[in-house]
Write an enzyme that holds these catalytic residues in place. Structure first.
Site, short mmCIF file in Angstrom:
data_model
loop_
_atom_site.label_atom_id
_atom_site.label_comp_id
_atom_site.label_asym_id
_atom_site.label_seq_id
_atom_site.Cartn_x
_atom_site.Cartn_y
_atom_site.Cartn_z
N GLU A 133 -6.93 4.44 7.93
CA GLU A 133 -6.70 5.86 7.63
C GLU A 133 -7.93 6.48 6.99
OE1 GLU A 133 -3.00 5.34 5.52
OE2 GLU A 133 -2.01 4.81 7.40
N HIS A 172 -9.59 0.91 4.97
CA HIS A 172 -8.32 1.13 5.68
C HIS A 172 -8.55 2.06 6.87
CE1 HIS A 172 -4.20 2.29 6.53
NE2 HIS A 172 -3.83 1.22 5.85
N LYS A 229 0.05 4.27 -0.24
CA LYS A 229 -0.60 5.45 0.37
C LYS A 229 -0.40 6.66 -0.54
CE LYS A 229 -0.25 3.11 4.75
NZ LYS A 229 -0.11 3.14 6.19
N SER A 265 3.50 -2.18 10.31
CA SER A 265 4.95 -2.13 10.54
C SER A 265 5.66 -3.43 10.12
CB SER A 265 5.26 -1.80 12.01
OG SER A 265 4.77 -0.50 12.33
N ASN A 293 0.86 -1.18 0.00
CA ASN A 293 0.00 0.00 0.00
C ASN A 293 0.90 1.23 0.00
OD1 ASN A 293 -1.83 2.02 0.47
ND2 ASN A 293 -2.44 1.32 2.51
N GLU A 308 -5.23 -5.29 10.50
CA GLU A 308 -4.24 -4.24 10.74
C GLU A 308 -4.56 -3.51 12.05
OE1 GLU A 308 -2.08 -2.79 6.94
OE2 GLU A 308 -3.88 -1.58 7.20
N GLY A 318 2.42 2.19 10.78
CA GLY A 318 3.34 3.32 10.62
C GLY A 318 4.05 3.72 11.90
#
Ligand code: 13P
Length: 251
Positions: free
Chosen positions: A95, A93, A10, A210, A8, A164, A170
């Site tokens: 985010e 996701h 991003k 991560s 991904n 996730e 991250g």
């Protein structure tokens, strides 16, 4: 089952930069493998990359889709536009959930993906507060149940679910394999309860958060884990190729 490694990207890399990364990555990847390696670049990169991609090495996915096939939705990209261009789409996701996407919308997007022959990579995961309150499994099961509300068992048999944990994304604070295992087991059990053994048989479950070349093998060896969803390390062709190689070389 064949393993799946999804990168991904991003909101990174313009078309020129994307092309460079794809070529460098392809040079490092094995030509023939059971492991499918998917990259999910920003929308603007998808079409040019599709023209130069070595399909024997890489598959394309998008990072999002709209839930409708067309209409007056300024700035959006529909799944019908992506049909034939991408094989996968990341949906839900964390985010995007953080920007206001709820399970109702995500359920519509998952259904929209299947309607357009795109396999959803549905992301689920708990926050740090959820984990501290021992709610990880409950949160994930609730998300899954709501997000899959519109699907048939035949759809679910094609589905990819990425676990996730939000706190691991991250941050460099990856989840320990023994923290991942019970949640993955709960994901599989939930799908089996909802859609029967046939529905659950084809389901692929990924871990994300991560992931790097050093920790990836531990997740790939976990029962019930079929692959990885990689963020930061997928922007580094050497690291991403190393992760793919670990997946390819594992028996
Ligand atoms: P990182 O690998 O950078 O933690 O990102 C994970 C992720 O969000 C992939 O979708």
């Amino acid at each position: 089952m064949a393993r799946l490694i999804v990168g991904n990207w991003k909101m990174n890399l313009n078309p020129g930069e994307a092309s460079v990364l794809v070529h460098r990555l392809e040079d490092k990847l094995a030509a023939k493998s059971d492991t499918e390696v998917v990259i999910c670049p920003p929308f603007i990169d998808l079409y040019p990359i599709s023209k130069e991609l070595d399909k024997k090495k890489l598959t394309l996915g998008s990072q999002n889709i709209h839930y409708l096939d067309e209409g007056a939705f300024t700035g959006e990209i529909s799944p019908a536009m992506l049909k034939g261009l991408v094989s996968y789409s990341i949906i839900g996701h964390s985010e995007r959930r953080a920007m206001g996407e709820d399970d109702k919308l995500i359920a519509k997007k998952v259904a929209a993906a299947f309607r357009n022959d795109i396999v959803p990579v549905l992301c689920v995961g708990e926050t740090l507060a959820d984990r501290e309150h021992k709610l990880s499994t409950k949160v994930v099961i609730d998300q899954l149940t709501a997000d899959l509300a519109q699907l048939t068992a035949a759809d679910v048999a094609e589905l990819v679910v990425a676990y996730e944990p939000v706190w691991a994304i991250g941050t460099g604070k990856f989840a320990k394999p023994d923290e991942v295992s019970p949640v993955v087991a709960a994901i599989r059990q939930t799908i089996e309860e909802l859609y029967g053994e046939d529905g659950a048989a084809g389901l692929r479950v990924l871990y994300g958060g991560s992931v790097n070349p050093d920790n990836c093998a531990a997740y790939l060896k976990l029962p019930g884990v079929d692959g990885l969803l990689v963020g930061g390390a997928s922007l580094n062709y050497e690291e991403f190729a190393q992760i793919a190689k670990v997946a390819q070389d594992l028996k």
